[in-house]
Design a protein around this motif. Structure first.
Motif, PDB file in Angstrom:
ATOM      1  N   ASP A  15       0.805  -1.226   0.000  1.00 23.96           N
ATOM      2  CA  ASP A  15       0.000   0.000   0.000  1.00 23.96           C
ATOM      3  C   ASP A  15       0.841   1.281   0.000  1.00 23.96           C
ATOM      4  N   LYS A  16       2.132   1.157  -0.234  1.00 22.32           N
ATOM      5  CA  LYS A  16       3.031   2.326  -0.219  1.00 22.32           C
ATOM      6  C   LYS A  16       3.397   2.732  -1.636  1.00 22.32           C
ATOM      7  N   TRP A  17       3.829   3.989  -1.767  1.00 23.10           N
ATOM      8  CA  TRP A  17       4.255   4.509  -3.066  1.00 23.10           C
ATOM      9  C   TRP A  17       5.466   3.748  -3.580  1.00 23.10           C
ATOM     10  N   SER A  18       5.596   3.707  -4.892  1.00 24.01           N
ATOM     11  CA  SER A  18       6.825   3.190  -5.489  1.00 24.01           C
ATOM     12  C   SER A  18       7.908   4.255  -5.309  1.00 24.01           C
ATOM     13  N   LEU A  19       9.152   3.843  -5.516  1.00 26.34           N
ATOM     14  CA  LEU A  19      10.254   4.801  -5.432  1.00 26.34           C
ATOM     15  C   LEU A  19      10.039   5.937  -6.434  1.00 26.34           C
ATOM     16  N   LYS A  20       9.552   5.607  -7.642  1.00 25.81           N
ATOM     17  CA  LYS A  20       9.252   6.638  -8.638  1.00 25.81           C
ATOM     18  C   LYS A  20       8.238   7.642  -8.092  1.00 25.81           C
ATOM     19  N   GLU A  21       7.223   7.137  -7.433  1.00 26.24           N
ATOM     20  CA  GLU A  21       6.183   8.020  -6.900  1.00 26.24           C
ATOM     21  C   GLU A  21       6.719   8.905  -5.780  1.00 26.24           C
ATOM     22  N   VAL A  22       7.603   8.354  -4.945  1.00 28.93           N
ATOM     23  CA  VAL A  22       8.212   9.164  -3.876  1.00 28.93           C
ATOM     24  C   VAL A  22       9.037  10.289  -4.498  1.00 28.93           C
ATOM     25  N   LEU A  23       9.843   9.949  -5.511  1.00 28.57           N
ATOM     26  CA  LEU A  23      10.657  10.978  -6.164  1.00 28.57           C
ATOM     27  C   LEU A  23       9.772  12.007  -6.859  1.00 28.57           C
ATOM     28  N   GLY A  24       8.676  11.569  -7.449  1.00 28.75           N
ATOM     29  CA  GLY A  24       7.734  12.504  -8.048  1.00 28.75           C
ATOM     30  C   GLY A  24       7.139  13.433  -7.007  1.00 28.75           C
ATOM     31  N   HIS A  25       6.830  12.895  -5.840  1.00 33.57           N
ATOM     32  CA  HIS A  25       6.294  13.704  -4.738  1.00 33.57           C
ATOM     33  C   HIS A  25       7.319  14.731  -4.259  1.00 33.57           C
ATOM     34  N   ILE A  26       8.566  14.309  -4.110  1.00 32.63           N
ATOM     35  CA  ILE A  26       9.627  15.247  -3.702  1.00 32.63           C
ATOM     36  C   ILE A  26       9.711  16.380  -4.729  1.00 32.63           C
ATOM     37  N   ASN A  27       9.723  16.013  -5.998  1.00 26.29           N
ATOM     38  CA  ASN A  27       9.819  16.994  -7.069  1.00 26.29           C
ATOM     39  C   ASN A  27       8.618  17.939  -7.069  1.00 26.29           C
ATOM     40  N   ASP A  28       7.424  17.386  -6.970  1.00 25.34           N
ATOM     41  CA  ASP A  28       6.216  18.221  -6.970  1.00 25.34           C
ATOM     42  C   ASP A  28       6.234  19.213  -5.813  1.00 25.34           C
ATOM     43  N   THR A  29       6.578  18.724  -4.632  1.00 26.42           N
ATOM     44  CA  THR A  29       6.600  19.583  -3.452  1.00 26.42           C
ATOM     45  C   THR A  29       7.649  20.670  -3.595  1.00 26.42           C
ATOM     46  N   GLU A  30       8.829  20.302  -4.113  1.00 26.70           N
ATOM     47  CA  GLU A  30       9.878  21.297  -4.301  1.00 26.70           C
ATOM     48  C   GLU A  30       9.444  22.368  -5.298  1.00 26.70           C
ATOM     49  N   ARG A  31       8.806  21.957  -6.369  1.00 30.79           N
ATOM     50  CA  ARG A  31       8.309  22.930  -7.348  1.00 30.79           C
ATOM     51  C   ARG A  31       7.304  23.890  -6.713  1.00 30.79           C
ATOM     52  N   ILE A  32       6.384  23.342  -5.950  1.00 27.80           N
ATOM     53  CA  ILE A  32       5.353  24.166  -5.324  1.00 27.80           C
ATOM     54  C   ILE A  32       5.981  25.139  -4.334  1.00 27.80           C
ATOM     55  N   MET A  33       6.875  24.639  -3.483  1.00 27.53           N
ATOM     56  CA  MET A  33       7.508  25.509  -2.483  1.00 27.53           C
ATOM     57  C   MET A  33       8.391  26.560  -3.148  1.00 27.53           C
ATOM     58  N   ALA A  34       9.103  26.177  -4.202  1.00 25.26           N
ATOM     59  CA  ALA A  34       9.951  27.145  -4.913  1.00 25.26           C
ATOM     60  C   ALA A  34       9.094  28.193  -5.616  1.00 25.26           C
ATOM     61  N   TYR A  35       7.970  27.774  -6.155  1.00 25.92           N
ATOM     62  CA  TYR A  35       7.044  28.713  -6.793  1.00 25.92           C
ATOM     63  C   TYR A  35       6.523  29.722  -5.767  1.00 25.92           C
ATOM     64  N   ARG A  36       6.163  29.219  -4.608  1.00 25.62           N
ATOM     65  CA  ARG A  36       5.704  30.108  -3.537  1.00 25.62           C
ATOM     66  C   ARG A  36       6.817  31.074  -3.130  1.00 25.62           C
ATOM     67  N   ALA A  37       8.020  30.554  -2.980  1.00 27.27           N
ATOM     68  CA  ALA A  37       9.153  31.412  -2.604  1.00 27.27           C
ATOM     69  C   ALA A  37       9.377  32.493  -3.651  1.00 27.27           C
ATOM     70  N   LEU A  38       9.311  32.127  -4.910  1.00 27.73           N
ATOM     71  CA  LEU A  38       9.494  33.093  -5.986  1.00 27.73           C
ATOM     72  C   LEU A  38       8.428  34.183  -5.931  1.00 27.73           C
ATOM     73  N   ARG A  39       7.191  33.790  -5.775  1.00 25.85           N
ATOM     74  CA  ARG A  39       6.105  34.773  -5.727  1.00 25.85           C
ATOM     75  C   ARG A  39       6.285  35.720  -4.547  1.00 25.85           C
ATOM     76  N   ILE A  40       6.600  35.168  -3.382  1.00 29.10           N
ATOM     77  CA  ILE A  40       6.765  35.999  -2.190  1.00 29.10           C
ATOM     78  C   ILE A  40       7.999  36.883  -2.334  1.00 29.10           C
ATOM     79  N   ALA A  41       9.101  36.323  -2.821  1.00 29.81           N
ATOM     80  CA  ALA A  41      10.336  37.098  -2.989  1.00 29.81           C
ATOM     81  C   ALA A  41      10.122  38.289  -3.913  1.00 29.81           C
ATOM     82  N   ARG A  42       9.259  38.118  -4.891  1.00 30.25           N
ATOM     83  CA  ARG A  42       8.976  39.206  -5.833  1.00 30.25           C
ATOM     84  C   ARG A  42       7.923  40.183  -5.332  1.00 30.25           C
ATOM     85  N   GLY A  43       7.447  39.963  -4.114  1.00 26.58           N
ATOM     86  CA  GLY A  43       6.513  40.906  -3.521  1.00 26.58           C
ATOM     87  C   GLY A  43       5.056  40.550  -3.684  1.00 26.58           C
ATOM     88  N   ASP A  44       4.760  39.370  -4.204  1.00 30.08           N
ATOM     89  CA  ASP A  44       3.379  38.908  -4.286  1.00 30.08           C
ATOM     90  C   ASP A  44       3.082  38.224  -2.960  1.00 30.08           C
TER      91      ASP A  44
END
Length: 177
Positions: A62-91
């Motif tokens: 019932d656990k994610w595959s290694l591919k799915e875990v890496l996809g989750h890490i990537n997705d989360t990093e993208r989302i957090m980096a996107y948020r950081a970019l928006r905030i850093a730019r004053g949004d």
């Protein structure tokens, strides 16, 4: 204060939602720029020489595959980096507009993305490391709202690193032991 000095200040409670403490507490270093760079190297070493079959591993049915875990890490990093970019730019409101969670690239691509390489950067820097390194002090310390919580750009950098470390430890302990 210089960016290097600002980047070496750990986020304090109030700069992020309490939920993220489990990730920030895993980061021992006060130098987030070096931490992000070290993580890239560690993930590269961990995943180098792995096969397609390794990417399909599940440590329980019932656990994610290694591919799915890496996809989750990537997705989360993208989302957090996107948020950081928006905030850093004053949004001040970096909302969830990125639908990266629906993307599922193939295994070789996931290995590269999880390791954060970006061919356009020099000295092996990562996309997000590069973005953080090139912010000025004010942008790095800027506060905004992400997912209905106050957060600083500095805290988002630590969350990215802590989240990756949390999941890399699971990968090491449960998938690739």
């Amino acid at each position: 204060m210089t960016l290097a000095a600002t980047a070496s200040l750990r986020p304090q409670p109030g700069e992020y939602a309490p939920y993220y403490e489990k990730y920030l507490s895993q980061i021992e270093s006060n130098d987030i720029l070096s931490t992000l760079d070290d993580q890239r190297r560690q993930m590269l070493l961990l995943l180098s020489g792995r096969t397609e079959a390794d990417g399909d591993l599940r440590y329980a049915p019932d656990k994610w595959s290694l591919k799915e875990v890496l996809g989750h890490i990537n997705d989360t990093e993208r989302i957090m980096a996107y948020r950081a970019l928006r905030i850093a730019r004053g949004d001040a409101h970096a909302t969830r507009r990125l639908r990266a969670g629906r993307l599922r690239p193939q295994w070789p691509v996931l290995r590269q993305v999880a390791c954060r390489p970006d061919r356009g950067l020099h000295c092996g820097e990562t996309r997000h490391h590069y973005a953080v390194r090139n912010l000025d002090e004010a942008a790095f310390a800027r506060r905004g709202v992400a997912n209905k919580n106050d957060v600083t750009v500095r805290a988002l950098a630590y969350i990215i690193a802590g989240h990756e470390l949390h999941h890399r430890r699971i990968i090491e302990e449960k998938y690739l032991k």
